[in-house]
Design a protein around this motif. Structure first.
Motif, PDB file in Angstrom:
ATOM      1  N   PRO A 200       1.383  -2.326  -2.930  1.00 40.00           N
ATOM      2  CA  PRO A 200       2.458  -3.187  -2.408  1.00 40.00           C
ATOM      3  C   PRO A 200       2.696  -3.050  -0.907  1.00 40.00           C
ATOM      4  CG  PRO A 200       3.223  -1.945  -4.318  1.00 40.00           C
ATOM      5  CD  PRO A 200       1.856  -1.439  -3.998  1.00 40.00           C
ATOM      6  N   ASP A 201       2.362  -1.928  -0.321  1.00 40.55           N
ATOM      7  CA  ASP A 201       2.699  -1.758   1.090  1.00 40.55           C
ATOM      8  C   ASP A 201       1.565  -2.186   2.027  1.00 40.55           C
ATOM      9  OD1 ASP A 201       1.084   0.267   0.247  1.00 40.55           O
ATOM     10  OD2 ASP A 201       2.104   1.841   1.373  1.00 40.55           O
ATOM     11  N   ARG A 202       0.528  -2.790   1.508  1.00 42.29           N
ATOM     12  CA  ARG A 202      -0.597  -3.174   2.368  1.00 42.29           C
ATOM     13  C   ARG A 202      -0.987  -4.642   2.235  1.00 42.29           C
ATOM     14  NH1 ARG A 202      -2.599   1.406   4.589  1.00 42.29           N
ATOM     15  NH2 ARG A 202      -4.458   0.373   5.331  1.00 42.29           N
ATOM     16  N   CYS A 203      -0.129  -5.432   1.595  1.00 44.75           N
ATOM     17  CA  CYS A 203      -0.482  -6.841   1.353  1.00 44.75           C
ATOM     18  C   CYS A 203      -0.039  -7.704   2.524  1.00 44.75           C
ATOM     19  CB  CYS A 203       0.171  -7.319   0.066  1.00 44.75           C
ATOM     20  SG  CYS A 203      -0.374  -6.389  -1.369  1.00 44.75           S
ATOM     21  N   LYS A 204      -0.426  -7.304   3.690  1.00 44.12           N
ATOM     22  CA  LYS A 204       0.140  -7.930   4.876  1.00 44.12           C
ATOM     23  C   LYS A 204      -0.915  -8.773   5.595  1.00 44.12           C
ATOM     24  CE  LYS A 204       2.792  -6.585   8.933  1.00 44.12           C
ATOM     25  NZ  LYS A 204       3.503  -7.842   9.029  1.00 44.12           N
TER      26      LYS A 204
ATOM     27  N   GLU B 222      -4.842  -7.094   6.180  1.00 42.57           N
ATOM     28  CA  GLU B 222      -4.944  -5.648   6.069  1.00 42.57           C
ATOM     29  C   GLU B 222      -5.950  -5.276   4.970  1.00 42.57           C
ATOM     30  OE1 GLU B 222      -3.076  -4.155   8.432  1.00 42.57           O
ATOM     31  OE2 GLU B 222      -4.098  -2.291   7.932  1.00 42.57           O
TER      32      GLU B 222
ATOM     33  N   MET C 186      -4.215  -4.772  -4.790  1.00 39.10           N
ATOM     34  CA  MET C 186      -3.728  -4.212  -3.531  1.00 39.10           C
ATOM     35  C   MET C 186      -2.396  -3.497  -3.737  1.00 39.10           C
ATOM     36  SD  MET C 186      -5.678  -4.705  -0.862  1.00 39.10           S
ATOM     37  CE  MET C 186      -4.687  -4.803   0.634  1.00 39.10           C
TER      38      MET C 186
ATOM     39  N   ALA D 115       2.553  -9.206  -1.598  1.00 42.92           N
ATOM     40  CA  ALA D 115       2.657  -8.092  -2.555  1.00 42.92           C
ATOM     41  C   ALA D 115       3.174  -8.522  -3.917  1.00 42.92           C
ATOM     42  CB  ALA D 115       3.553  -6.997  -1.970  1.00 42.92           C
TER      43      ALA D 115
END
Lengths: 551, 551
Positions: free
Chosen positions: B440-444, B459, B438, B428
């Motif tokens: 910040p809460d989906r850069c996994k 993700e 992307m 993120a």
């Protein structure tokens, strides 16, 4: 004076079914005071608790986070030191956060000791009490058994109060407030379901619900001018199922609604469902004599709650507080009352997992929505961000996993509202885990519900699935039906996306992430630069200084 | 005197590739001292870091928990107050837990303030320093840019030391230890890759690796008789890529191994992989001139590390400490060095996600395994439980997510060892997130690897998949290949089972759960009892007492 939100009265009942209110359609139970609040506010009829059991549900409500996030997954699992609670969010906004009643929170004493937090310091006391400043804590659980008291802290002040009123016993909570008497004057403990129809051996005014109402009024009266959130957290209509006169015989067996259950559902029951059915609670509430004894008492308890709402709301009106007090009324979970061959809560059928939720917002912005009913999928973790926004703050999305309900209260349709609600349950300490011989770390159930489907994943077992449109009574479990494989797959897709995105990065906000994104070169982390030409001249200058030079 | 574990020397290098050791097969880089340790202990050749980036990897190592659990998912995300670290587990076992070197830990200052923890109290200082008692903290990151210092705490003591040796500069860490000089005497900053082949402008004995070795010896010498774990955490061979003489020209371009990469992999790159390739680091390390400049310096840095191991181990031997000191040698992640068109770390190819791991256990029980190589799938979170067991404790499985390696060290085959390893990465804050736009809460990213397959879930994108048997160089991504759908489905099954079972119930052990299971009646919570006949007579007696009675 303009109407606006200054204070928040956050009322929670314990084990109040979503449909045991006249505004929610109960045909016999008349609850005019709660109905009147619904007329002034918004009633949410698709409101789900985060877990259908007291402790876990409340820890989610108070932290604004799912069970998977806070980890206090069942009654008596301590809430770990460091988890933020309502007080942590509201106090910086200038709002006192005060408790009257129950939280079912267990203190993380090991964690406090590890951090050197003294329970008698201001901060330590808050950490030990789930972030609340305690006006009165009363979990209403002064049970006693061969191994001692379930919770030595429960009802201590209330017991002193009762003794001062002449109720002479070491534990008047049990012996008077929650028990009746047999014809010969001997004890008829409210723990036994057959005594539910007896009047409790206490004057109504001294029973738990009026007592806590009075305590709340005492707090409010003395609160002064600084804004507050008061969590008025009742113990009832939770068991022991017994209520003082005149409520004990207001309702009779004729007003007991038929149980929502079928032989077919019992025969085809999912293994986890079956383990709960087969336990002593399920067995007891499957009996009609138990239902006919318990449900009128439960209705009497609800009726008493409603009358106390009349007392409280009338007083708030008289004292002018209705103009600036937001009122939220909800429950921590429901009660099966024999539906689906179950008693109490624990699983995810509507009577257990849904909560009544009514929110009255005094501000003019909310005039548009008064008396309306919302079908938005709402979770109890939505309350914390609602409170933060009502207190003038911005809910921190990297910590609070719910959504503020303020837009709905203001008659707006929020963009991209959730398309399914989640609830979790961990039965590792429940007798059902013994029956199923499940290891403690795998006793996890997760419900996903949208307007049409309710899906339950049970770790180690097939899922459960109900078609709420074709089968609103949730009697036919489609979880093993090949014809519904596509729906089940869709639900697993949702579950897994949620599960893959845990919310533990609570020390840095999304905004802070975005502000730092790709910026490490600004503090000299120059990676991938072959020479000065690859970077900012200002940076190149810093790294070209030959010592000695002035720093 | 019998050999046994009294102390633990926990050595971590920074960015040391698993295969840049002669014992791991490097053809040119001779590391006899590390090899000798491997001969005395066990070398794990399937050891994975929890995240291929300094901060997140270390927070997993120090907490014994996955990124999803501790939430400090990238560099500079503070480790939340309340997370338990090595010191919390080892101190109650009587073992001091001390730091010399780097942790890359950022303090949760907001959390500490919220709990009233003073950074200068004993407990506060430990919380602020990842649970360590700091003998010397040095993150080796005294970078400076237009926005100021990256980390004002880095290299402070070391800089004072250097100035006392006559290195006259406001930041001798940069100006001498990590920079060379051009022919005209002007600054040749080590940040620029073209300077990597120059000698650093410092006498070798004063450079970072010998300095920290000396600091470790100083601690050990003064430590007295109480058991300790010393985390000796080197900064090197991490960038800036520059090393003092004589190491700067020990290796030349002829000893640079060819890059493991192909045009085909570049053309077919997964979008996330491509975003990293396209960034400045990937671009730079795709250049052969960069590799030929950097890799000899990197090899020199490793060689210097090995020589310091010779110094340290020799001294431990001479002073008799080898008899009672467990030595663990590992890294926080690797370095692509141009493989796969990438530099540094961040993704999950072997050069980045694998770590060297050698464990020497002095006790007689470990004699059976000396000199062996283990192919067990090992994760860096296994170290914390290994330390706890080595210190005589029982690793708390509800907190520590790894497994003790002691059985393997004792030549035993542990039952039900993990069948796949996990590593996570959150991009993120990385420039790649900007390129991919992307949130910040989906850069996994999550990697799962077994002996045959390496799978990466990204993700929002298709997964990546490598067949490690057919393609040990990881050049062919099968993530979009329909022929491998079954393998991908199996890997998603594993990922999702893991994701569905978060480990946040850290305040109550599995054993405590089992002890309480189904026992609530023992403290008087009598649910589902119709009358006295349904319960234990002892319990019935308690609830039949009619007041007044003696409590």
């Amino acid at each position: 004076m303009a109407r606006s939100i200054k204070n928040i009265l956050f009322i929670m009942f314990d084990q109040l079914r979503f449909d045991y209110l006249s505004c929610a359609g109960h045909p016999w139970l008349h609850t005019p005071h709660i109905d009147a609040l619904a007329q002034k506010g918004v009633r949410f009829r698709q409101a789900f608790v985060q877990s259908p059991v007291c402790g876990a549900s409340r820890m989610s409500t108070y932290t604004g986070r799912y069970l998977r996030s806070h980890g206090a997954v069942w009654n008596n699992v301590p809430l770990k030191v460091g988890e933020l609670t309502l007080g942590d969010h509201l106090r910086p906004l200038g709002m006192r956060t005060v408790l009257v009643g129950k939280t079912h929170m267990r203190t993380d004493r090991d964690g406090m000791a590890r951090l050197g937090l003294a329970p008698d310091s201001v901060i330590g006391a808050r950490v030990a009490e789930c972030g609340f400043d305690v006006f009165e804590r009363d979990d209403g659980l002064r049970a006693e058994g061969p191994d001692g008291l379930y919770d030595p802290g429960s009802a201590k002040t209330y017991n002193e109060y009762l003794r001062a009123q002449g109720y002479d016993s070491p534990n008047p909570w049990h012996d008077f407030a929650n028990s009746g008497r047999n014809d010969d004057g001997s004890m008829a403990s409210g723990w036994f379901l057959r005594h539910a129809s007896k009047p409790a051996a206490i004057a109504e005014e001294h029973s738990e619900t009026p007592y806590l109402t009075g305590r709340a009024m005492a707090f409010i009266e003395g609160a002064g001018d600084a804004p507050w959130l008061l969590h008025l957290s009742y113990i009832k209509p939770h068991w022991p199922y017994i209520v003082p006169a005149p409520y004990h015989d207001m309702y009779g067996p004729n007003q007991v609604l038929p149980a929502m259950r079928s032989e077919a559902e019992r025969e085809a029951a999912h293994p986890v469902f079956r383990a709960f059915m087969d336990g002593p609670i399920g067995q007891a509430f499957s009996r009609e004599d138990v239902r006919r004894s318990v449900i009128p008492a439960y209705m009497g308890l609800v009726k008493q709650c409603d009358d106390q709402m009349g007392r409280l709301f009338g007083w708030l009106e008289e004292t002018g507080r209705m103009r600036d007090t937001m009122i939220v009324l909800c429950s921590d979970h429901g009660d099966y009352l024999g539906d689906h061959w179950l008693g109490e809560k624990d699983l995810f059928h509507d009577p257990s997992v849904k909560m009544p939720l009514i929110i009255y917002d005094p501000s003019e912005a909310a005039d548009a929505s008064r008396g309306s009913v919302s079908d938005a999928l709402v979770e109890s973790i939505d309350l914390a961000p609602t409170f933060v926004e009502a207190a003038g703050g911005t809910p921190p999305a990297h910590i609070l996993e719910g959504r503020s309900l303020l837009p709905i209260l203001h008659g707006q349709t929020p963009s991209e509202w959730r398309s399914f609600a989640i609830s979790e349950y961990d039965y590792a300490m429940h007798g059902a885990a013994q029956a199923l011989d499940m290891p403690p770390d795998r006793c996890k159930l997760t419900m996903l519900a949208d307007a049409r489907w309710k899906f339950v994943h049970a770790e180690g077992f097939r899922p459960m699935l109900f078609d709420l449109e074709a089968d609103p009574g949730e009697l036919t479990d489609l979880g093993a039906d090949p014809g519904h494989a596509a729906i089940i797959e869709m639900m697993y897709g949702r579950l897994h996306e949620w599960a893959r995105l845990p919310r533990q990065r609570t020390t840095m906000s999304d905004e802070a992430i975005l502000a730092r994104r790709g910026k490490s070169r600004r503090t000299g982390i120059v990676l991938g630069a072959y020479d000065e030409a690859d970077i900012d001249p200002e940076q190149a200058q810093i790294y070209s200084r030959t010592p000695p030079y002035d720093g």
